[in-house]
Design a protein around this motif. Structure first.
Motif, mmCIF file in Angstrom:
data_model
loop_
_atom_site.group_PDB
_atom_site.id
_atom_site.type_symbol
_atom_site.label_atom_id
_atom_site.label_comp_id
_atom_site.label_asym_id
_atom_site.label_seq_id
_atom_site.Cartn_x
_atom_site.Cartn_y
_atom_site.Cartn_z
ATOM 1 N N ALA A 141 0.843 -1.200 0.000
ATOM 2 C CA ALA A 141 0.000 0.000 0.000
ATOM 3 C C ALA A 141 0.876 1.246 0.000
ATOM 4 C CB ALA A 141 -0.910 0.005 1.221
ATOM 5 N N ALA A 142 0.314 2.347 -0.479
ATOM 6 C CA ALA A 142 1.024 3.621 -0.440
ATOM 7 C C ALA A 142 1.252 4.034 1.009
ATOM 8 C CB ALA A 142 0.227 4.692 -1.172
ATOM 9 N N MET A 143 2.328 4.790 1.231
ATOM 10 C CA MET A 143 2.618 5.248 2.590
ATOM 11 C C MET A 143 3.117 6.684 2.563
ATOM 12 S SD MET A 143 6.256 3.613 3.861
ATOM 13 C CE MET A 143 7.831 4.348 3.339
ATOM 14 N N PRO A 144 2.918 7.432 3.660
ATOM 15 C CA PRO A 144 3.496 8.775 3.768
ATOM 16 C C PRO A 144 4.992 8.642 4.038
ATOM 17 C CG PRO A 144 2.392 8.201 5.808
ATOM 18 C CD PRO A 144 2.144 7.056 4.857
ATOM 19 N N ALA A 145 5.779 9.582 3.532
ATOM 20 C CA ALA A 145 7.224 9.447 3.652
ATOM 21 C C ALA A 145 7.899 10.797 3.837
ATOM 22 C CB ALA A 145 7.799 8.753 2.412
ATOM 23 N N GLY A 146 8.968 10.774 4.584
ATOM 24 C CA GLY A 146 9.796 11.962 4.779
ATOM 25 C C GLY A 146 11.173 11.556 5.256
ATOM 26 N N LEU A 147 12.135 12.439 5.051
ATOM 27 C CA LEU A 147 13.515 12.164 5.422
ATOM 28 C C LEU A 147 14.145 13.402 6.046
ATOM 29 C CD1 LEU A 147 14.736 10.332 2.178
ATOM 30 C CD2 LEU A 147 14.317 9.265 4.402
ATOM 31 N N GLY A 148 15.209 13.167 6.795
ATOM 32 C CA GLY A 148 15.968 14.275 7.365
ATOM 33 C C GLY A 148 17.348 13.824 7.804
ATOM 34 N N LEU A 149 18.217 14.789 7.988
ATOM 35 C CA LEU A 149 19.538 14.575 8.567
ATOM 36 C C LEU A 149 19.657 15.497 9.768
ATOM 37 C CD1 LEU A 149 21.545 14.498 5.226
ATOM 38 C CD2 LEU A 149 21.129 12.531 6.719
ATOM 39 N N ASP A 260 -4.838 21.000 2.088
ATOM 40 C CA ASP A 260 -4.448 21.955 1.047
ATOM 41 C C ASP A 260 -3.094 22.616 1.317
ATOM 42 O OD1 ASP A 260 -5.244 23.427 3.241
ATOM 43 O OD2 ASP A 260 -6.472 24.853 2.096
ATOM 44 N N GLU A 261 -2.386 22.178 2.359
ATOM 45 C CA GLU A 261 -1.079 22.758 2.676
ATOM 46 C C GLU A 261 0.044 21.971 1.999
ATOM 47 O OE1 GLU A 261 2.085 22.919 6.294
ATOM 48 O OE2 GLU A 261 -0.024 23.077 6.869
ATOM 49 N N ASP A 262 1.005 22.678 1.471
ATOM 50 C CA ASP A 262 2.206 22.040 0.930
ATOM 51 C C ASP A 262 3.164 21.798 2.093
ATOM 52 O OD1 ASP A 262 4.356 21.103 -0.487
ATOM 53 O OD2 ASP A 262 4.854 23.039 -1.406
ATOM 54 N N SER A 263 2.940 20.707 2.808
ATOM 55 C CA SER A 263 3.710 20.418 4.018
ATOM 56 C C SER A 263 5.007 19.689 3.739
ATOM 57 C CB SER A 263 2.853 19.572 4.968
ATOM 58 O OG SER A 263 2.626 18.291 4.399
ATOM 59 N N GLY A 264 5.174 19.200 2.511
ATOM 60 C CA GLY A 264 6.367 18.460 2.145
ATOM 61 C C GLY A 264 6.240 16.965 2.291
ATOM 62 N N LEU A 265 5.188 16.494 2.967
ATOM 63 C CA LEU A 265 5.015 15.062 3.135
ATOM 64 C C LEU A 265 4.780 14.419 1.762
ATOM 65 C CD1 LEU A 265 4.947 13.050 5.528
ATOM 66 C CD2 LEU A 265 2.455 13.152 5.386
ATOM 67 N N THR A 266 5.490 13.325 1.494
ATOM 68 C CA THR A 266 5.419 12.652 0.207
ATOM 69 C C THR A 266 4.596 11.378 0.318
ATOM 70 O OG1 THR A 266 7.593 13.480 -0.454
ATOM 71 C CG2 THR A 266 6.787 11.537 -1.603
ATOM 72 N N GLU A 267 3.742 11.125 -0.646
ATOM 73 C CA GLU A 267 3.034 9.850 -0.722
ATOM 74 C C GLU A 267 3.817 8.929 -1.644
ATOM 75 O OE1 GLU A 267 -1.156 7.974 -2.376
ATOM 76 O OE2 GLU A 267 -1.194 9.955 -1.422
ATOM 77 N N LEU A 268 4.351 7.855 -1.079
ATOM 78 C CA LEU A 268 5.127 6.898 -1.860
ATOM 79 C C LEU A 268 4.259 5.720 -2.250
ATOM 80 C CD1 LEU A 268 8.700 6.460 -0.293
ATOM 81 C CD2 LEU A 268 8.018 7.783 -2.304
ATOM 82 N N ALA A 269 4.116 5.500 -3.550
ATOM 83 C CA ALA A 269 3.421 4.316 -4.031
ATOM 84 C C ALA A 269 4.282 3.083 -3.760
ATOM 85 C CB ALA A 269 3.140 4.445 -5.528
ATOM 86 N N PRO A 270 3.696 1.905 -3.755
ATOM 87 C CA PRO A 270 4.512 0.696 -3.594
ATOM 88 C C PRO A 270 5.659 0.676 -4.604
ATOM 89 C CG PRO A 270 2.189 0.144 -3.447
ATOM 90 C CD PRO A 270 2.254 1.586 -3.841
ATOM 91 N N GLY A 271 6.855 0.453 -4.118
ATOM 92 C CA GLY A 271 8.037 0.476 -4.979
ATOM 93 C C GLY A 271 8.629 1.850 -5.193
ATOM 94 N N GLY A 272 7.935 2.900 -4.730
ATOM 95 C CA GLY A 272 8.437 4.259 -4.896
ATOM 96 C C GLY A 272 9.559 4.580 -3.933
ATOM 97 N N ALA A 273 10.319 5.636 -4.249
ATOM 98 C CA ALA A 273 11.471 5.995 -3.426
ATOM 99 C C ALA A 273 11.593 7.511 -3.300
ATOM 100 C CB ALA A 273 12.758 5.421 -4.009
ATOM 101 N N LEU A 274 12.189 7.927 -2.200
ATOM 102 C CA LEU A 274 12.453 9.333 -1.898
ATOM 103 C C LEU A 274 13.905 9.441 -1.471
ATOM 104 C CD1 LEU A 274 11.371 12.267 -1.227
ATOM 105 C CD2 LEU A 274 10.935 11.405 1.084
#
Length: 285
Positions: A141-149, A260-274
């Motif tokens: 299933a699709a999942m929300p995604a984010g990264l940081g350092l 409606d906010e551009d919060s930066g959270l990415t929706e990753l489809a199955p197999g997708g990458a960020l």
């Protein structure tokens, strides 16, 4: 694990959340030094954030009609903080020259109800340190995604931080973003501000241009991040000899942002990458 290239030296502990335990240039601490009894990434000079960065309010959010409840991170209750990667043991895939490739594979569970894999590459050269952090959705299933350092840069008495970001998320008493304001309402770093003179800061700066500079006495450290790191989380506690400048792909609690906010959270489809990248360099001034 230690790597040296030219004037640079890096120490790394993959088993401790892939934490960098020291980064020096010409014998100077670029990142804050580790304590001798280091046993937590929160005391380390830097660590990666996946599959999300910063706080999720109460550890709860809804995604694609699914109610999610994450356990509170110890010491930060009731919130979930910084994802899973910083509290996990990473595996070393390859060490070649000045490059280390790390991987973390996670099954769906209480900490994150989707399966995912994170890859982290640290490459040290005579020019500095390059870091790449990637997140792949291994779930059906699709999942929300984010990264940081999460680098803690060493601060000297004269250090000034220069960073261009016109807006900042002001927070409520629970340290959750409440409203977007002008940077000057807290600290405007655009012209360079003395870190030791700043008030307490633990806020996400928005519309960041991906560049930050620490101006020390006679030398400087530069951080550059990929264009998708449009937020810089600044953590500058009073009386400490460090300041965090964290490149992140979304603002804190983006999982609960208005639709409606551009919060930066990415929706990753199955197999997708960020992927998020960043580079740290230094020079004499």
């Amino acid at each position: 694990m230690k790597i040296e290239r030219g004037d640079w030296a890096l120490n790394l502990r993959p088993e401790l959340g892939a934490s960098i335990t020291s980064l020096t240039w010409r014998g100077r601490d670029v990142l804050r030094p580790s304590p001798g009894d280091l046993d937590s990434p929160l005391a380390a000079p830097s660590f990666p954030l996946a599959p999300y960065a910063n706080r999720i309010d109460g550890g709860a959010f809804a995604f694609a009609g699914r109610a999610v409840r994450l356990p509170a991170t110890p010491g930060f209750a009731p919130h979930a903080l910084h994802g899973v990667g910083w509290r996990a043991r990473w595996n070393v895939l390859r060490v070649h020259g000045g490059t280390v490739d790390l991987v973390l594979a996670a099954q769906a569970g209480a900490e994150w109800p989707w399966a995912w894999t994170a890859s982290h590459r640290l490459s040290l050269s005579e020019d500095g340190l390059e870091m790449s952090l990637s997140l792949a959705n291994e779930d059906a299933a699709a999942m929300p995604a984010g990264l940081g350092l999460h680098p803690y840069f060493a601060v000297e008495p004269e250090t000034r931080l220069q960073l261009s970001a016109p807006k900042v998320w002001l927070t409520d008493a629970r340290e959750i973003p409440e409203r977007l304001a002008d940077a000057a309402d807290l600290v405007d770093w655009s012209e360079g501000a003395a870190v030791v003179e700043a008030p307490f800061v633990d806020h996400a700066y928005a519309d960041w241009d991906g560049r930050a500079t620490l101006l020390h006495d006679g030398w400087r450290v530069d951080l550059t991040a990929s264009p998708n790191a449009r937020w810089a989380q600044i953590y500058a506690p009073r009386g400490e000899r460090f300041v965090c400048v964290e490149p992140v792909t979304h603002r804190p609690d983006a999982h609960n942002a208005p639709s409606d906010e551009d919060s930066g959270l990415t929706e990753l489809a199955p197999g997708g990458a960020l992927t998020l990248t960043a580079r740290i360099t230094a020079s004499e001034t």
